[in-house]
Design a protein around this motif. Structure first.
Motif, PDB file in Angstrom:
ATOM      1  N   UNK A   1       2.734  -0.025  -7.765  1.00 40.41           N
ATOM      2  CA  UNK A   1       2.470  -0.697  -6.487  1.00 40.41           C
ATOM      3  C   UNK A   1       3.552  -0.366  -5.457  1.00 40.41           C
ATOM      4  N   UNK A   2       4.780  -0.357  -5.895  1.00 42.34           N
ATOM      5  CA  UNK A   2       5.875  -0.062  -4.956  1.00 42.34           C
ATOM      6  C   UNK A   2       5.813   1.379  -4.451  1.00 42.34           C
ATOM      7  N   UNK A   3       5.438   2.283  -5.330  1.00 40.60           N
ATOM      8  CA  UNK A   3       5.312   3.684  -4.917  1.00 40.60           C
ATOM      9  C   UNK A   3       4.196   3.840  -3.897  1.00 40.60           C
ATOM     10  N   UNK A   4       3.058   3.184  -4.132  1.00 39.83           N
ATOM     11  CA  UNK A   4       1.958   3.259  -3.176  1.00 39.83           C
ATOM     12  C   UNK A   4       2.345   2.646  -1.835  1.00 39.83           C
ATOM     13  N   UNK A   5       3.118   1.575  -1.879  1.00 40.75           N
ATOM     14  CA  UNK A   5       3.560   0.948  -0.637  1.00 40.75           C
ATOM     15  C   UNK A   5       4.464   1.879   0.151  1.00 40.75           C
ATOM     16  N   UNK A   6       5.328   2.610  -0.560  1.00 43.85           N
ATOM     17  CA  UNK A   6       6.192   3.594   0.113  1.00 43.85           C
ATOM     18  C   UNK A   6       5.376   4.674   0.795  1.00 43.85           C
ATOM     19  N   UNK A   7       4.223   4.987   0.193  1.00 38.96           N
ATOM     20  CA  UNK A   7       3.366   6.039   0.753  1.00 38.96           C
ATOM     21  C   UNK A   7       2.475   5.530   1.874  1.00 38.96           C
ATOM     22  N   UNK A   8       2.513   4.221   2.141  1.00 39.04           N
ATOM     23  CA  UNK A   8       1.758   3.693   3.269  1.00 39.04           C
ATOM     24  C   UNK A   8       0.602   2.782   2.929  1.00 39.04           C
ATOM     25  N   UNK A   9       0.303   2.607   1.645  1.00 41.72           N
ATOM     26  CA  UNK A   9      -0.768   1.688   1.267  1.00 41.72           C
ATOM     27  C   UNK A   9      -0.332   0.244   1.512  1.00 41.72           C
TER      28      UNK A   9
END
Length: 306
Positions: A42-50
Motif C-alpha cells: 500500500x505504501x509503495x502504491x501511494x508513493x506512485x500516486x495511488x
C-alpha cells in the motif's frame, strides 16, 4: 494519458496489486481499497500516486468513500468457504460504484462459472456449491447493474498456486518432498495463467472499453500436463520434481483434497476447453508456463527449499 480513475478492490492481493501497478503504468488514476494501509504494498502504491483507502467489504461507508469520483471498478471480493459472503461483498462493491456514477465494472470470476449448472452430481448439497453460486450470481448482478460497460474475466489456475500457501493445500507433498501427488489422469492438462496476465487483460479492458464491453472471457496462458510442468520446474530450478499418479482413494489418504477431482471431472464431462483462438483477438501477449517459472525462479527455489 488518461485521467480516468479506477477503484481496485483487494488491492493488496495478487491480482489486485498487479492491476494497480499496471493501471498506474498506463496513466490511470487509482483508488486502491485495502484492509491494511500500512502494508509495504500500500505504501509503495501511494508513493506512485495511488489513493489508498482503508475498507472492508461489509463496511458500506468505506466502499462509498473509495468509490467517489471513479470511472471504473475492479470487483474482486475473496471467496469464504461454505458461504455466499463473496456474493454479498461483490454486490456491496457493485452498488457503491454504481451509486458513485461509475461507468465500467469488471469482475474477476473463474473458468466454467457460466456452465456450473451442467456439472454432474452438483447442487446445493455439494461442498463447493456456494463457491460457484457466489461467482455465478455476481456475474449476473454485474450484467444487470446498468453500467455503460461491463466485462467478466474468467481465469484458470493461477501459476503462483504452485509456489505459495495454496500449494501446501492442493499438493501437500510438493514443498517438502518435491512430489506432486495427482489423482487425475496423466494426460489431463491444467489451464494455467500468470496472475499478471489477468491484470494486463483488465488494464486493456479499461483502456478500450468498447472492445471488451459485454464480454465474458475465459483466460489461460496455456494447457500443460502436471508432468510437463514438473519438468519445467526441474529444468529451470535444478530441483528434481516428480509427479506420482494415484487412485482417488490413495490420494485422499495422503492429504490430496477432493476439489482437484471435482474440477477435472466437470471439465471432462462437459468437454470444456479454453478458446485460445478467441484470446488471440485481444492485444495481450500471454505468459507461458516456462516464462513464468523463469521469471519467478528465485521465489520458486526459495519455496521448495523452505
Amino acid at each position: 494519458m488518461t485521467q480516468k480513475t479506477i477503484l481496485v478492490t483487494a488491492a493488496n492481493g495478487t491480482v489486485g496489486g498487479s492491476l494497480v501497478a499496471s493501471l498506474l503504468d498506463q496513466g490511470f488514476n487509482v483508488n486502491a481499497l485495502v484492509r491494511n494501509t500500512e502494508s509495504d504494498t500500500a505504501r509503495e502504491f501511494e508513493k506512485r500516486g495511488a489513493k489508498i483507502f482503508k475498507g472492508d467489504f461489509d463496511d458500506i461507508p468505506s466502499l462509498q468513500k473509495a468509490s467517489q469520483g471513479i470511472w471504473g471498478v475492479f470487483v474482486n471480493a475473496i471467496p469464504v468457504h461454505g458461504t455466499l459472503d463473496e456474493l454479498r461483498h461483490n454486490i456491496n462493491v457493485i452498488n457503491a460504484a454504481k451509486e458513485a456514477g461509475a461507468k465500467f465494472a469488471l469482475y474477476m470470476s473463474v473458468t466454467m462459472t457460466d456452465i456450473k449448472d451442467q456439472f454432474p452430481n452438483f447442487g446445493p448439497q455439494h461442498p463447493n456449491y456456494n463457491y460457484w453460486q457466489a461467482k455465478y450470481e455476481t456475474e449476473k448482478a454485474l450484467e444487470r447493474a446498468g453500467f455503460d460497460y461491463w466485462t467478466i474475466l474468467r481465469p484458470g489456475v493461477f501459476l503462483n498456486t504452485f509456489c505459495g500457501p495454496v500449494a501446501t493445500f492442493l499438493w501437500p507433498t510438493f514443498q517438502k518432498q518435491h512430489v506432486i501427488l495427482s489423482p487425475i489422469p496423466p494426460s489431463a492438462t491444467q489451464s494455467l495463467i500468470d496472475p499478471d496476465d489477468i491484470a494486463r487483460y483488465a488494464t486493456a479492458a479499461f483502456a478500450d472499453p468498447d472492445t471488451f464491453n459485454g464480454q465474458a472471457i475465459d483466460l489461460s496462458g496455456e494447457e500443460i500436463t502436471l508432468k510437463d510442468f514438473a519438468k519445467l520446474i526441474t529444468d529451470i530450478t535444478g530441483i528434481d520434481i516428480k509427479v506420482e499418479h494415484l487412485s482417488r482413494e490413495e490420494a485422499a489418504s495422503r492429504g490430496v483434497p477432493e476439489v482437484i477431482n471435482w474440477w477435472n471431472d466437470w471439465k471432462t464431462a462437459l468437454s470444456y476447453s479454453i478458446d485460445y483462438d478467441r484470446l488471440e483477438q485481444f492485444p495481450i501477449q500471454r505468459t507461458t508456463s516456462e516464462e513464468y517459472v523463469k521469471n519467478h525462479k528465485d521465489a520458486i527455489i526459495n519455496f521448495l527449499s523452505t
